[in-house]
Design a protein around this motif. Structure first.
Motif, short mmCIF file in Angstrom:
data_model
loop_
_atom_site.label_atom_id
_atom_site.label_comp_id
_atom_site.label_asym_id
_atom_site.label_seq_id
_atom_site.Cartn_x
_atom_site.Cartn_y
_atom_site.Cartn_z
N ASP A 1 27.25 66.50 48.60
CA ASP A 1 27.46 65.96 49.95
C ASP A 1 26.19 65.41 50.59
OD1 ASP A 1 30.12 66.48 49.70
OD2 ASP A 1 29.97 68.47 50.64
N VAL A 2 25.28 64.90 49.79
CA VAL A 2 24.17 64.11 50.34
C VAL A 2 24.39 62.69 49.82
CG1 VAL A 2 21.70 63.76 50.46
CG2 VAL A 2 22.61 66.07 50.29
N TYR A 3 24.50 61.75 50.70
CA TYR A 3 24.77 60.38 50.31
C TYR A 3 23.58 59.50 50.68
CZ TYR A 3 29.50 62.21 50.12
OH TYR A 3 30.59 62.97 49.83
N VAL A 4 23.23 58.61 49.77
CA VAL A 4 22.19 57.64 50.09
C VAL A 4 22.88 56.31 50.31
CG1 VAL A 4 20.10 56.48 49.33
CG2 VAL A 4 20.52 58.85 48.66
N THR A 5 22.73 55.75 51.49
CA THR A 5 23.43 54.50 51.76
C THR A 5 22.65 53.66 52.76
OG1 THR A 5 25.48 53.54 52.55
CG2 THR A 5 24.79 55.59 53.59
#
Ligand SMILES: Nc1nc2c(ncn2[C@@H]2O[C@H](COP(=O)(O)OP(=O)(O)O)[C@@H](O)[C@H]2O)c(=O)[nH]1
Ligand SMILES: [Mg+2]
Lengths: 462, 509
Positions: free
Chosen positions: B502-506
């Protein structure tokens, strides 16, 4: 500090700012791991500059800072006065040398605390950020001689900002474009190292002299390679033995291919050697091949006996032939004996051609003594040497000025040497043409012309 | 260090071939390595040799020989008895073969021609004019013609000579004679390259080699002729006379004979036929008078003259030329080696200091970035807490951007990293721990690499939050400019390695 006084320089900085690239450039080492993935360099690595085994200086590539802020906080917690900052760093080293948490920091500290000077690398194409301050402070606390290098990965928009920040922590701040720095820029940088610390000056001075001399040597060696290559390639021939004096297209094509292959191999060999001389063990190159067409070539058909052509035989067979080859005595004796005619042949002036053809039918160990030969080459097209020369000089220039930090392939396309001959002065061009003409017509070069060719090439390769 | 004291011996063809072949295959070795090796040999070499290139090369070659045969430097057996013949020895063997065949050939043809010329059946005397033609005039002609070949190719005779490349002649002869000797394929190429050579040294060598072969054959021819001639004189009855289609007056012929005998008339007067003998032995006179018994003995008196002719006009010049050509051939062999471009390069390598800049060995190659599937996060709803890391963007500008671009309203905001202390960061994490927002946005500089400093923070933040809250890591370009795709990839790669769910890079929502 270490006892031996070898100048050492630790290349430090944030990850991905071109530390390894600078090392690759200065150490002319195309095998240094360089990547836009941070964390490529994981261990400090030493690049000694050795002359005859004696080390003149060492560069040490290090990983980038990963936890500078945390480290500085640790140090600050132990600092009681400016005086014991160095002590605090020693303690840090002691405590964390085995700890993976500060692995990279310890790798950076090790050479510095061993006496190395510091080269701090930043990118002048990216904005300055306050997080750099921790790194600079840590380096400052070591008290070692420090110089900052502004690399230009992303352009030079922020160089002035960087200068203002770096000036506060470093005695020397210079711009150094890791991937584009040519030889003279590298020498300038080395000279700057000299002023970093008095006691290193001599060593670095010697190193600079050595590098300059080595540069000239390399150039001379490359020029010699080029000269020999030109001579070889201009004289190249291929031949095939035929049963009669008719040549079919397939044979012609085969010979052409063979000659082409020979020329290309020789060219590749030269490129390899020059590449080696310039310090690239391996290098990806994309060099388009020159094409030779049938009409570019001299070709000749001739009858041969013992591998001697008709005219050679005619001249050798009759007394007058002695003038030509020197094989004369051998063959007059030979033919007369073969024909069993004794004196008759000597005086009667029976054409050697006639006798040769008869002898040609004699089989020795299953080999006919004579037959026809078809020969192609050397390449007759006047533009040919210019194309070959243009390409190899271009190759030399690209590779000798190429920076060892670059990881892209070297490109030379066919067109790149097309107008080469027009790009050089008339006098030079004529001098080259004289030599080319001599090679084309006589397939030999004398010492004086070779000397001249070398001189011309030295000028061209400057 | 014990040093092998082998005496200097100028290189012969065998050495030359071997050395050049070795250097040719040595081209495959990395340049730095060659440079290092050759310069080390230079430094091991006694300094007195430093100005003697030929001796340097010999020293170098012996050193290489010792090294490659794995001998320790102190064992001094210079002549390693290789069971296998070197290419140079093959070439040497070939040359000996040619020498021997030329000698045999020369002897046989000399003998054959002498037999033919001195043929005497008792009816007609042997014509002295024929003997002179073959053993004086032809010999002088041949010698002077073979001297002609020494004229440099590009002057005078060039028209005639141009179509003959001595190099081609020799290489073709070699190749022809050696065809089928597969073991010598390599020496072929080297012989070919010498023979087809384009340098002066190569051509000079060829010229002298051919010249000396020519002389060898000529000498053998004359020796054969002389030997047979003497044997015939001793063991058979010979009678000599003279006649010529050029119609000589006796007086003229006498003058001619005197001219021919000039070189020896002073030291060997018996070899100068007397005027009386010449007068008597004219053919037509013999024919009308017949060869009287007592006269036949007188007619034999020609023989010292004829022997002297062969000796002086045939044998001696050939001998002298052979000796001279041997000397010159040796010198040409030396320059064939020493002027070879490979040797020049070798000497340069030896003299040049060994410069090494790079590290030893290969650095482990950079890891290739594994392409990971990227899952796009759900668009956050409600008020979203925002953390600006290390002044990645001005806070108010960023909030406006979020609202204008995506319609997202910011909740609590923090500044972390950069100049702030770790305890400030921890405080930030602690105060967000109880948050029940759908997501938290962390803004980072896309142009800076993801170092552990920021990754540590993300990790601790993730651990503190409850699982219904996503962490949205948003790299931004300078002044909120567009993020480079590569930078985004690098950040994603780093976060993948961190293995936090649940860590997103965007860069967009
Ligand atoms: N255009 C450009 N790119 C550079 C330059 N120096 C380094 N780079 C790139 O920056 C990235 C990081 O370089 P590297 O030397 O590995 O940095 P390090 O992590 O500090 O050792 C690599 O992708 C290099 O190709 C430069 O002078 N110009
Ligand atoms: Mg690196």
């Amino acid at each position: 500090m270490l006892m031996d006084d070898i100048p050492r320089f630790a290349i430090t900085g944030h990850p991905n700012k071109g530390k390894s690239s600078i090392v690759a450039t200065l150490a002319e080492d195309a095998k240094v791991g360089i990547s836009d993935l941070p964390g490529t360099t994981t261990q400090a690595r030493v690049y000694p500059m050795r002359i005859d085994g004696q080390i003149l200086y060492e560069l040490i590539d290090t990983p980038g800072f990963q936890r500078a802020r945390e480290m500085l906080e640790w140090l600050k917690a132990r600092e009681t006065s400016v005086v014991n900052r160095y002590q605090a760093i020693l303690e840090f080293q002691k405590q964390y040398s085995e700890d993976p948490h500060f692995h990279d920091e310890c790798q950076i500290l090790k050479p510095i605390m061993g006496g190395a000077g510091i080269l701090y690398v930043v990118d002048g194409g990216r904005p300055y950020g306050p997080e750099y301050e921790c790194e600079m402070q840590i380096l400052q606390w070591t008290g070692q001689p420090r110089m900052a290098l502004i690399n230009l990965i992303g352009g030079e928009d922020y160089v002035d900002d960087w200068r203002r920040a770096l000036d506060q922590y470093f005695s020397i701040v210079r711009v150094f474009d890791a991937q584009r720095a040519d030889f003279s820029k590298r020498i300038d940088l080395l000279r700057a190292f000299q002023s970093l610390e008095e006691s290193w000056s001599t060593s670095i001075g010697v190193a600079v002299d050595v590098l300059l001399e080595n540069r000239v040597q390399r150039q001379n060696r490359s020029v010699r390679e080029i000269a020999n290559f030109l001579v070889d390639v201009m004289c190249m021939q291929e031949s095939v033995a035929l049963k009669d004096d008719k040549v079919d297209v397939a044979t012609e094509q085969k010979l052409l291919q063979r000659l082409q292959g020979k020329i290309r191999r020789r060219e590749q060999q030269t490129y390899n050697t020059i590449q080696q001389i310039c310090g690239y063990a391996e290098l990806e190159r994309h060099i388009e091949q020159v094409e030779i067409l049938n009409e570019d070539l001299f070709s000749a058909r001739s009858f041969k006996l013992f591998g001697l052509s008709n005219s050679q035989l005619a001249l050798t067979g009759a007394a007058s032939g002695a003038a030509a080859g020197g094989g004369l005595d051998v063959l007059t004796g030979g033919t007369s004996l073969f024909m069993g005619a004794g004196l008759g042949a000597l005086f009667g002036g029976i054409g050697a051609v006639f006798s040769a053809r008869r002898i040609a039918e004699v089989q020795v160990f299953g080999n006919a003594m004579g037959g026809y030969e078809y020969r192609v080459g050397p390449v007759a097209k006047p533009n040919f040497p210019w194309v070959v020369l243009g390409r190899v000089v271009l190759f030399y220039k690209l590779i000798s000025e190429r920076n060892h930090a670059r990881r892209d392939a070297l490109l030379i396309d066919v067109g790149s040497a097309n107008n080469f001959s027009e790009s050089i002065g008339l006098q030079q061009r004529q001098a080259f043409n004289r030599i080319f003409k001599m090679l084309r017509e006589h397939r030999v070069i004398d010492a004086k012309s070779m000397e001249k060719l070398t001189q011309l090439l030295v000028v061209l390769c400057k | 260090m014990s040093e092998c004291k082998t005496k200097y011996r100028p290189p012969v063809l065998e050495d030359t071939v071997d050395i050049l072949l070795w250097l040719d295959s040595d081209r495959e070795v990395a340049d730095a390595e060659r440079q290092g090796r050759d310069h080390r040999i230079w430094r091991a070499m006694p300094t007195r040799l430093a100005n003697e290139p030929a001796q340097i090369v010999q020293y170098w070659w012996q050193y290489i020989g010792r090294e490659s045969s794995g001998e320790s430097a102190n064992s001094c057996s210079s002549d390693t008895e290789d069971i296998e013949k070197s290419q140079g020895q093959h070439v040497g063997y070939l040359r000996t073969l040619i020498n021997v065949s030329l000698i045999v050939f020369g002897l046989l043809s000399g003998m054959g021609i002498c037999l033919a010329v001195f043929q005497y059946d008792g009816s007609h005397p042997i014509n002295v004019v024929t003997v002179i033609a073959i053993f004086v005039i032809l010999q002088v002609l041949l010698v002077s013609l073979s001297l002609c070949m020494l004229i440099p190719r590009r002057s005078g005779f060039s028209g005639l000579l141009a179509n003959i490349n001595p190099g081609a002649v020799l290489s073709n002869l070699f190749v022809h004679f050696m065809a089928g000797r597969s073991s010598t394929d390599v020496s072929f190429s080297i012989v070919g390259s010498i023979a087809g050579g384009h340098t002066q040294a190569q051509q000079k060598f060829l010229r002298w080699q051919l010249f000396s072969w020519s002389q060898l054959m000529g000498l053998a021819f004359n020796i054969g002729a002389l030997a047979v001639g003497i044997l015939l004189i001793i063991f058979t009855d010979l009678a000599f006379g003279w006649t010529s289609t050029l119609v000589f007056e006796t007086k003229e012929f006498q003058a001619l004979i005197r001219l021919v005998s000039m070189p020896w008339s002073a030291i060997w007067p018996e070899a100068l036929p007397t005027d009386a003998l010449i007068e008597q032995s004219r053919f037509f006179r013999l024919e009308t008078d017949g060869v009287a018994e007592n006269m036949a003995r007188d007619l034999r008196a020609w023989w010292p003259f004829l022997v002297a002719c062969i000796l002086v006009y045939g044998l001696m010049p050939r001998l002298l030329l052979l000796l001279a050509s041997q000397f010159l051939l040796r010198r040409a062999t030396l320059s064939l080696l020493m002027e070879h471009p490979q040797i020049e390069a070798l000497l340069e390598r030896m003299r040049g200091a060994e410069l090494a800049l790079g590290a030893k060995g290969q650095e482990p190659q950079p890891a290739v970035m594994a392409e990971a599937d990227y899952i796009k996060p759900d668009k956050p709803t409600g008020r979203v807490p925002v953390i600006i890391w290390a002044e990645a963007a001005p806070l108010d500008k960023w909030l406006n951007y979020l609202r204008d671009e995506y319609g997202i309203k910011a909740g609590v905001t923090f500044e972390a990293g950069g100049v702030r202390t770790l305890s400030e960061d921890r405080a930030c994490v602690a105060s967000l721990a109880a948050s029940n927002s759908t997501a938290i946005i962390v803004v980072v500089k896309s142009w800076e690499p993801p170092v552990n400093d920021v990754l540590d923070f993300i990790k601790s933040l993730r651990q503190a939050l409850n699982s219904s809250t996503d962490v949205l890591l948003m790299p931004v370009g300078p002044d909120l400019s567009k993020v480079e795709a590569r930078a985004l990839q690098i950040w994603r790669h780093a976060l993948n390695r961190l293995a936090c769910v649940d860590v997103y890079v965007t860069d967009s929502l």
